[in-house]
Motif scaffolding. Structure first.
Motif, PDB file in Angstrom:
ATOM      1  N   SER A  57       0.824  -1.209   0.000  1.00  6.55           N
ATOM      2  CA  SER A  57       0.000   0.000   0.000  1.00  6.55           C
ATOM      3  C   SER A  57       0.860   1.262   0.000  1.00  6.55           C
ATOM      4  N   GLY A 115      -0.101   3.862   1.355  1.00  3.64           N
ATOM      5  CA  GLY A 115      -0.445   4.560   2.587  1.00  3.64           C
ATOM      6  C   GLY A 115      -1.722   5.365   2.533  1.00  3.64           C
ATOM      7  N   LYS A 146      -5.475   6.049   2.797  1.00  4.52           N
ATOM      8  CA  LYS A 146      -6.546   5.414   3.561  1.00  4.52           C
ATOM      9  C   LYS A 146      -7.905   5.986   3.156  1.00  4.52           C
ATOM     10  N   GLU A 147      -8.943   5.435   3.776  1.00  7.12           N
ATOM     11  CA  GLU A 147     -10.313   5.844   3.457  1.00  7.12           C
ATOM     12  C   GLU A 147     -10.538   7.336   3.682  1.00  7.12           C
ATOM     13  N   ASP A 148      -9.836   7.923   4.671  1.00  5.37           N
ATOM     14  CA  ASP A 148     -10.072   9.332   4.972  1.00  5.37           C
ATOM     15  C   ASP A 148      -9.497  10.279   3.920  1.00  5.37           C
ATOM     16  N   TYR A 149      -8.782   9.742   2.926  1.00  4.82           N
ATOM     17  CA  TYR A 149      -8.256  10.577   1.845  1.00  4.82           C
ATOM     18  C   TYR A 149      -9.381  11.028   0.909  1.00  4.82           C
ATOM     19  N   SER A 209     -12.847  -1.654  -0.914  1.00  4.70           N
ATOM     20  CA  SER A 209     -11.456  -2.012  -0.615  1.00  4.70           C
ATOM     21  C   SER A 209     -10.535  -1.059  -1.370  1.00  4.70           C
ATOM     22  N   LEU A 210      -9.254  -1.057  -0.992  1.00  7.70           N
ATOM     23  CA  LEU A 210      -8.290  -0.170  -1.628  1.00  7.70           C
ATOM     24  C   LEU A 210      -7.157  -0.976  -2.250  1.00  7.70           C
ATOM     25  N   GLY A 232      -4.122   2.936  -3.855  1.00  9.93           N
ATOM     26  CA  GLY A 232      -5.120   3.748  -3.185  1.00  9.93           C
ATOM     27  C   GLY A 232      -6.384   3.961  -3.988  1.00  9.93           C
TER      28      GLY A 232
END
Length: 377
Positions: free
Chosen positions: A84, A86, A88-91, A101-102, A106
């Motif tokens: 990854s 790095g 995350k969902e909060d991006y 899923s990521l 990303g």
């Protein structure tokens, strides 16, 4: 004369002829052509779980999953594992739907419940309107623990007389997965600095990823970059030559210089006839799939078969899903006849085998390949 599977493929890739039989496959490059649905139907009907060994397919994937991936999914490690970046969902703004899923890049993936193995994408850079956001966007890592796994698999594959392949990345596809197709196309036309910055970032990782596979010993380095629609390119050829081609030239020429005994495979769907000479010039050795619905496969193989090899050409839009068993056999025979004349073709499905394809037609394809692959037929 009996060739090893590896020798057979190398003769095809070098256009040397003198084959003992014409290679055929149920895969393309580093990916199984089966989708989860078609593999389930096929394996339940035939009781065959490992088509590689059962049919002695020449090209084997140097995967880093614990078990051989039997069907095509976006999460299989068809080579070294990517880590990854790095993100995350909060991006994401707005927030991602529940269950997303990521990918290591990303990119958000939302599964289609009625068609496992296919997903809707959420593009992390779609709403970023400043160049700094693209410049600072992180690239994935490469799991160094997977290197020894892939290296060992390559050695096992070679020891059994087969040839290894692995998934090594993308340029155009990864760029529009990150940015969104529409936004990336607008970038190419009106914000070339945005497009160039993103492509350079993606190319940097693709080069690094491919080099790691070459260092692990993988012989066929597989790249996937869909440029075509049904009747033409998705992207104006002048834009492709301005933005995409130079990045491939840097990657392939550098790899070829440092690893001269490697082979370079490109999967690109649709009608891409306008840029086939460019792909040859860049240094690709194998082109998949030359979809027969989109361009004249026979004419293209006759025209370019002395300069590049082909993998595919069996219709998954018409013949396999809707044709009769006789239709399937007739199409396979025509490709095998062509391959005997121009020994630069690995006969295979022109894309994934959707779950709508009758299992009887997949079996008819296999039986026809076994029947007509012999040089004297």
């Amino acid at each position: 004369m009996k060739l090893s599977p590896r020798e057979r493929i190398i003769r095809v890739l070098k256009h040397q002829g003198n084959l003992d039989r014409i290679p055929w496959s149920l895969h393309f490059g580093a990916s199984s052509a089966f989708t989860p649905g078609s593999y389930k139907k096929f394996s339940e009907y035939t009781k065959i779980s490992d088509v590689n060994d059962y049919y002695q397919l020449e090209v084997r994937v140097a995967h880093s999953d614990e078990e051989e991936p039997h069907f095509h999914t976006s999460s299989s490690n068809l080579g070294l594992r990517m880590l990854s970046n790095g993100v995350k969902e909060d991006y994401f703004d707005p927030s991602l739907p529940q269950g997303t899923s990521l990918t290591p890049w990303g990119v958000g993936l939302i599964e289609w419940p009625d068609n496992p193995g296919s997903e809707q994408m959420v593009h992390p850079l779609a709403n970023k309107n400043n160049l700094k956001s693209i410049e600072e966007y992180p690239i994935p890592g490469i799991d160094q623990n997977s290197f020894s796994i892939v290296q060992r698999r390559v050695q096992e594959i070679m020891s059994k007389g087969y040839i290894s392949s692995a998934y090594c990345g993308s340029l155009y596809e990864w760029s529009h997965w990150l940015r969104g197709m529409e936004t990336f196309m607008i970038d190419l036309m009106t914000r070339p600095d945005f497009a160039q910055t993103l492509l350079r970032k993606v190319a940097e990782f693709t080069d690094k990823f491919a080099r790691a596979h070459a260092e692990a010993g993988v012989e066929i380095l597989c790249f996937y970059d869909d440029y075509g629609m049904q009747s033409c390119l998705q992207i104006n050829p002048s834009l492709w030559r301005k933005f995409i081609k130079p990045e491939w030239e840097r990657i392939i020429r550098g790899l070829h210089s440092d690893y001269p005994d490697r082979y370079f495979f490109l999967h690109s769907c649709g009608n891409i006839e306008q840029i086939i000479p460019d792909l040859i010039q860049v240094g690709f050795d194998i082109l998949h799939p030359i979809q027969p619905e989109c361009q004249n496969s026979e004419r293209i193989i006759r025209q370019y078969g002395d300069r590049i090899s082909f993998w595919g050409t069996i219709s998954v839009q018409n013949t396999l899903p809707f044709g009769t068993i006789d239709d399937v056999e007739k199409e396979v025979k025509s490709r095998m006849d062509l391959a005997r004349l121009i020994p630069s073709l690995i006969v295979a499905p022109s894309n994934t085998l959707g779950q709508e394809i009758p299992v009887q037609n997949i079996i008819a394809y296999i039986k026809a390949c076994q029947k007509y692959c012999h040089i004297k037929c």
